[in-house]
Scaffold this active site. Structure first.
Site, PDB file in Angstrom:
ATOM      1  N   TYR A   1     -19.708  12.212 -59.147  1.00 16.61           N
ATOM      2  CA  TYR A   1     -20.606  13.022 -58.325  1.00 16.61           C
ATOM      3  C   TYR A   1     -20.073  14.430 -58.161  1.00 16.61           C
ATOM      4  O   TYR A   1     -18.936  14.729 -58.538  1.00 16.61           O
ATOM      5  CB  TYR A   1     -20.835  12.355 -56.961  1.00 16.61           C
ATOM      6  CG  TYR A   1     -19.674  12.437 -55.985  1.00 16.61           C
ATOM      7  CD1 TYR A   1     -18.525  11.671 -56.169  1.00 16.61           C
ATOM      8  CD2 TYR A   1     -19.721  13.270 -54.866  1.00 16.61           C
ATOM      9  CE1 TYR A   1     -17.465  11.734 -55.255  1.00 16.61           C
ATOM     10  CE2 TYR A   1     -18.670  13.337 -53.951  1.00 16.61           C
ATOM     11  CZ  TYR A   1     -17.546  12.566 -54.165  1.00 16.61           C
ATOM     12  OH  TYR A   1     -16.502  12.630 -53.279  1.00 16.61           O
TER      13      TYR A   1
ATOM     14  N   LYS B   1     -13.988  13.109 -59.995  1.00 12.72           N
ATOM     15  CA  LYS B   1     -14.772  12.994 -58.753  1.00 12.72           C
ATOM     16  C   LYS B   1     -15.634  11.737 -58.854  1.00 12.72           C
ATOM     17  O   LYS B   1     -16.860  11.785 -59.060  1.00 12.72           O
ATOM     18  CB  LYS B   1     -15.602  14.272 -58.521  1.00 12.72           C
ATOM     19  CG  LYS B   1     -15.917  14.487 -57.049  1.00 12.72           C
ATOM     20  CD  LYS B   1     -16.299  15.913 -56.763  1.00 12.72           C
ATOM     21  CE  LYS B   1     -16.871  16.106 -55.370  1.00 12.72           C
ATOM     22  NZ  LYS B   1     -16.006  15.681 -54.266  1.00 12.72           N
TER      23      LYS B   1
ATOM     24  N   GLU C   1      -3.399  15.348 -50.592  1.00  9.77           N
ATOM     25  CA  GLU C   1      -4.604  16.055 -50.125  1.00  9.77           C
ATOM     26  C   GLU C   1      -5.157  15.316 -48.921  1.00  9.77           C
ATOM     27  O   GLU C   1      -4.505  14.422 -48.379  1.00  9.77           O
ATOM     28  CB  GLU C   1      -5.638  16.170 -51.254  1.00  9.77           C
ATOM     29  CG  GLU C   1      -6.098  14.836 -51.816  1.00  9.77           C
ATOM     30  CD  GLU C   1      -7.113  14.973 -52.959  1.00  9.77           C
ATOM     31  OE1 GLU C   1      -7.771  16.014 -53.079  1.00  9.77           O
ATOM     32  OE2 GLU C   1      -7.248  13.991 -53.716  1.00  9.77           O
TER      33      GLU C   1
ATOM     34  N   LEU D   1      -7.932  15.986 -56.287  1.00 14.56           N
ATOM     35  CA  LEU D   1      -9.179  16.526 -56.823  1.00 14.56           C
ATOM     36  C   LEU D   1      -8.991  18.046 -56.934  1.00 14.56           C
ATOM     37  O   LEU D   1      -8.547  18.676 -55.973  1.00 14.56           O
ATOM     38  CB  LEU D   1     -10.354  16.216 -55.892  1.00 14.56           C
ATOM     39  CG  LEU D   1     -11.679  16.664 -56.489  1.00 14.56           C
ATOM     40  CD1 LEU D   1     -12.178  15.623 -57.483  1.00 14.56           C
ATOM     41  CD2 LEU D   1     -12.718  16.903 -55.420  1.00 14.56           C
TER      42      LEU D   1
HETATM   43  N1  PDD Z   1     -15.242  16.141 -51.082  1.00 15.00           N
HETATM   44  N2  PDD Z   1     -10.326  16.273 -52.348  1.00 15.00           N
HETATM   45  C1  PDD Z   1     -11.168  15.248 -52.190  1.00 15.00           C
HETATM   46  C2  PDD Z   1     -10.642  13.853 -52.294  1.00 15.00           C
HETATM   47  C3  PDD Z   1     -12.535  15.480 -51.928  1.00 15.00           C
HETATM   48  O1  PDD Z   1     -13.384  14.451 -51.791  1.00 15.00           O
HETATM   49  C4  PDD Z   1     -12.987  16.829 -51.791  1.00 15.00           C
HETATM   50  C5  PDD Z   1     -14.426  17.174 -51.507  1.00 15.00           C
HETATM   51  C6  PDD Z   1     -12.064  17.880 -51.967  1.00 15.00           C
HETATM   52  C7  PDD Z   1     -12.476  19.325 -51.887  1.00 15.00           C
HETATM   53  O2  PDD Z   1     -13.184  19.735 -53.040  1.00 15.00           O
HETATM   54  P1  PDD Z   1     -14.255  20.910 -52.986  1.00 15.00           P
HETATM   55  O3  PDD Z   1     -13.557  22.097 -52.409  1.00 15.00           O
HETATM   56  O4  PDD Z   1     -14.623  21.116 -54.408  1.00 15.00           O
HETATM   57  O5  PDD Z   1     -15.404  20.465 -52.134  1.00 15.00           O
HETATM   58  C8  PDD Z   1     -10.741  17.556 -52.247  1.00 15.00           C
HETATM   59  C9  PDD Z   1     -16.660  16.313 -50.967  1.00 15.00           C
HETATM   60  C10 PDD Z   1     -17.075  17.463 -50.124  1.00 15.00           C
HETATM   61  C11 PDD Z   1     -17.289  14.983 -50.556  1.00 15.00           C
HETATM   62  O6  PDD Z   1     -16.824  13.984 -51.071  1.00 15.00           O
HETATM   63  O7  PDD Z   1     -18.238  14.966 -49.769  1.00 15.00           O
END
Ligand code: PDD
Length: 279
Positions: free
Chosen positions: A34, A145, A177, A201
């Site tokens: 996703y 992701k 993270e 991620l």
């Molecule tokens: N999640 N690390 C993880 C495990 C994440 O699920 C996310 C974002 C990030 C940050 O990535 P980005 O800056 O590209 O949004 C880091 C999204 C928002 C979610 O699962 O809803």
């Protein structure tokens, strides 16, 4: 019932009419990936970066990308409105197979689903949030992701159960993270975030913060953050596309510095908001 318009396999439908088969591999196996893409005033933010990560996730799970970048942009645009900040949730699974079998179906027809939702800013952002550390017991491909998020769900819920906004994940003796965010700390005046690799991620927000740090002569590095160092950080931030930059003011029940968002967070948050407006 929610009747907002969503996208499913080439059609725009009211949410309550969008249906997928119980044999969809996303449902049976969590076999899919996703993206979460913010949009400000109807304009997708950092779309090319999100689509590049989408391509990497698809390649990693050996699922062909069903659309070109131009087509993705055209598919997502009708889901947006100009009068509020939103995010797109886009999911691609390995589709429906005639029987439940771990190996890939042949042929594979992916299921593509997308919807938009309002971005709801965190209340009292200026006061910061509490976080707690949780063991990082996820798999070895956290750079993908993947929709398979059971570990992250349990980690986030463990934090919520303790009145915290996020779980900060600790592997052996270092930090990776957040359950759904990347982490930054300020140590001796230097902004530090863990390097990219299979344990995190590659966040789009993370990359933009590093870009902003570079253009504004803010000293930063990508380095391992030891668990011990985390406890003595003067600032801790969590970043994501939906929550942007969240200052952590209390970790595992102990205040970070004076228990208020630090000066570098104020500066970075201002720069980040200015960058958004200029897009
Ligand atoms: N999640 N690390 C993880 C495990 C994440 O699920 C996310 C974002 C990030 C940050 O990535 P980005 O800056 O590209 O949004 C880091 C999204 C928002 C979610 O699962 O809803």
């Amino acid at each position: 019932m929610d009747t907002k318009t969503v996208y499913l396999n080439g059609e725009y439908l009211p949410l309550n009419e969008a249906k997928v088969s119980v044999l969809d591999r996303g449902f049976l196996f969590g076999d899919g990936i996703y993206e979460v893409i913010p949009a400000y005033s109807g304009r997708l933010f950092r779309l090319q970066e999100h689509l590049e990560r989408l391509e990497n996730s698809l390649d990693s799970i050996r699922l062909a990308n069903p659309h070109s970048r131009e087509q993705w942009s055209q598919i997502l645009q009708p889901l947006l409105t100009t009068d509020q900040d939103q995010y797109i949730y886009l999911q691609i699974t390995r589709g429906v197979a005639p029987k439940r079998d771990h190996a890939f179906p042949n042929p594979t027809v992916p299921t593509v689903f997308a919807m938009s939702s309002p971005i709801v800013p965190l209340p009292n952002l200026e006061q910061g949030v509490k976080a707690m550390t949780v063991k990082d017991n996820r798999w070895g491909h956290c750079n993908i992701k993947a929709i398979t998020l059971l570990a992250n769900i349990l980690q986030r819920q463990a934090a919520v159960d303790q009145g915290c906004a996020e779980a900060i994940l600790v592997k052996e003796d270092y930090v990776t993270e957040g359950a759904a965010s990347n982490i930054f700390v300020v140590l001796d005046g230097v902004l530090i975030t863990p390097p990219k690799g299979p344990e995190i991620l590659p966040g789009i927000t993370r990359d933009l913060i590093l870009e902003i740090a570079e253009t504004n002569a803010i000293s930063f590095c990508e380095d391992i953050i030891a668990f011990e160092a985390l406890k003595s950080a003067s600032e801790i931030w969590l970043t994501s596309s939906t929550r942007e930059i969240i200052p952590v003011v209390n970790l595992d029940g102990a205040d970070i510095a004076d228990g208020k968002p630090g000066p570098l967070w104020h500066k970075m948050n201002q720069l980040y908001q200015a960058f958004k407006k200029a897009q």
